[in-house]
Write an enzyme that holds these catalytic residues in place. Sequence first.
Site, PDB file in Angstrom:
ATOM      1  N   ASP A 159     -23.613   2.574   5.460  1.00 10.02           N
ATOM      2  CA  ASP A 159     -22.971   2.083   4.248  1.00 10.02           C
ATOM      3  C   ASP A 159     -23.956   1.223   3.453  1.00 10.02           C
ATOM      4  OD1 ASP A 159     -20.990   1.759   2.412  1.00 10.02           O
ATOM      5  OD2 ASP A 159     -19.771   0.397   3.613  1.00 10.02           O
ATOM      6  N   GLY A 184     -24.995   2.688  -2.405  1.00  2.33           N
ATOM      7  CA  GLY A 184     -24.678   2.385  -3.800  1.00  2.33           C
ATOM      8  C   GLY A 184     -25.136   0.984  -4.187  1.00  2.33           C
ATOM      9  N   HIS A 242     -28.695   7.231  -2.327  1.00  2.00           N
ATOM     10  CA  HIS A 242     -28.433   8.257  -1.321  1.00  2.00           C
ATOM     11  C   HIS A 242     -29.735   8.887  -0.833  1.00  2.00           C
ATOM     12  CE1 HIS A 242     -24.247   7.696  -1.716  1.00  2.00           C
ATOM     13  NE2 HIS A 242     -24.086   8.303  -2.893  1.00  2.00           N
ATOM     14  N   ARG A 290     -14.733  10.381  -4.822  1.00  2.00           N
ATOM     15  CA  ARG A 290     -15.770   9.871  -5.737  1.00  2.00           C
ATOM     16  C   ARG A 290     -15.912  10.844  -6.916  1.00  2.00           C
ATOM     17  NH1 ARG A 290     -20.268   6.779  -1.999  1.00  2.00           N
ATOM     18  NH2 ARG A 290     -18.726   5.524  -0.877  1.00  2.00           N
ATOM     19  N   LEU A 305     -31.576  15.353  22.188  1.00  2.00           N
ATOM     20  CA  LEU A 305     -30.612  14.500  21.472  1.00  2.00           C
ATOM     21  C   LEU A 305     -29.574  15.406  20.826  1.00  2.00           C
ATOM     22  CD1 LEU A 305     -29.734  11.800  19.925  1.00  2.00           C
ATOM     23  CD2 LEU A 305     -31.258  12.582  18.100  1.00  2.00           C
TER      24      LEU A 305
HETATM   25  C1  IPE Z   1     -23.277   5.365   1.827  1.00  2.00           C
HETATM   26  O1  IPE Z   1     -23.131   4.277   1.048  1.00  2.00           O
HETATM   27  C2  IPE Z   1     -22.018   6.163   2.050  1.00  2.00           C
HETATM   28  C3  IPE Z   1     -22.179   7.605   2.113  1.00  2.00           C
HETATM   29  C4  IPE Z   1     -22.993   8.176   2.946  1.00  2.00           C
HETATM   30  C5  IPE Z   1     -21.353   8.445   1.227  1.00  2.00           C
HETATM   31  P1  IPE Z   1     -22.117   4.038  -0.159  1.00  2.00           P
HETATM   32  O2  IPE Z   1     -22.335   5.081  -1.187  1.00  2.00           O
HETATM   33  O3  IPE Z   1     -20.733   3.892   0.361  1.00  2.00           O
HETATM   34  O4  IPE Z   1     -22.658   2.636  -0.688  1.00  2.00           O
HETATM   35  P2  IPE Z   1     -21.838   1.442  -1.340  1.00  2.00           P
HETATM   36  O5  IPE Z   1     -20.713   1.094  -0.436  1.00  2.00           O
HETATM   37  O6  IPE Z   1     -21.383   1.913  -2.685  1.00  2.00           O
HETATM   38  O7  IPE Z   1     -22.848   0.345  -1.437  1.00  2.00           O
HETATM   39 MG    MG Z   2     -19.563   2.243   0.889  1.00  2.00          MG
END
Ligand code: IPE
Ligand code: MG
Length: 229
Positions: A2, A5, A19, A53, A113
């Site tokens: 996480d 974004g 991403h 999204r 793995l």
């Molecule tokens: C990665 O981060 C999540 C996914 C792999 C889709 P986010 O896209 O949720 O990042 P934030 O929460 O907006 O910072």
């Molecule tokens: Mg997130």
Amino acid sequence: MDGNGRWARARGKPVMAGHRAGAEAVKRCVKAAILSGVRYLTLYAFSSENWQRTTEEVSDLTSLLRFYLRHKVAELHEQNVRLEFIGDLSRFDAGLRAEIDRARNLTARNGRLTLILALSYGARHDMLAAAQRLALASVRGEIDPASLTEQDFRDHLQTSSFPDPDLIVRTSGERRLSNFLLWESAYAELSFLDVMWPDFDETHFAALLTDFAGRERRFGRRLQPDPAL
Ligand code: IPE
Ligand code: MG
């Protein structure tokens, strides 16, 4: 994983840059898992909720996924990594599903793995599907609901052939499981890191393993005798 974004926003970049940087962190994480002898690694790459999204972000994420499946699976195969997938894959287009099948088939016999990608995954959805299959088997008279065991239920989850996770890690400072492996995480150790996923690297991975090694896992039992007795 996480924080992609927020990582991008903090740098005045578009979400997609976050991403992309997150995908580099995945590479570092997988490499660290291989080198440290971890046998199973599950990455929550796309949740069932992520479909909500914007269409642009969903298409950016699926394109990134397609790119990695097409161009990076050979490398994983060389490293003896087995790729597996959990989630409602039927929601992806036929092209992506074909890439997923190809990756799974190519690497099926690898043993170093097992890398499980959770895509369009939601634990409640998986548990509901298990309940539906058991209910159907029950009305058909194939099973006796009164004698169902936890193992029977477990056997109907998409994760049935994988061990329960020992450790679940979430980055970006959020302290939630957000519909990830809810049944399987019953006794998992949890770690929450304040780093954004694109900043995650081998030093974080090593620190997580050290921290995990220091935890006492009792599974509800009392391991030390009570000194008062
Ligand atoms: C990665 O981060 C999540 C996914 C792999 C889709 P986010 O896209 O949720 O990042 P934030 O929460 O907006 O910072
Ligand atoms: Mg997130």
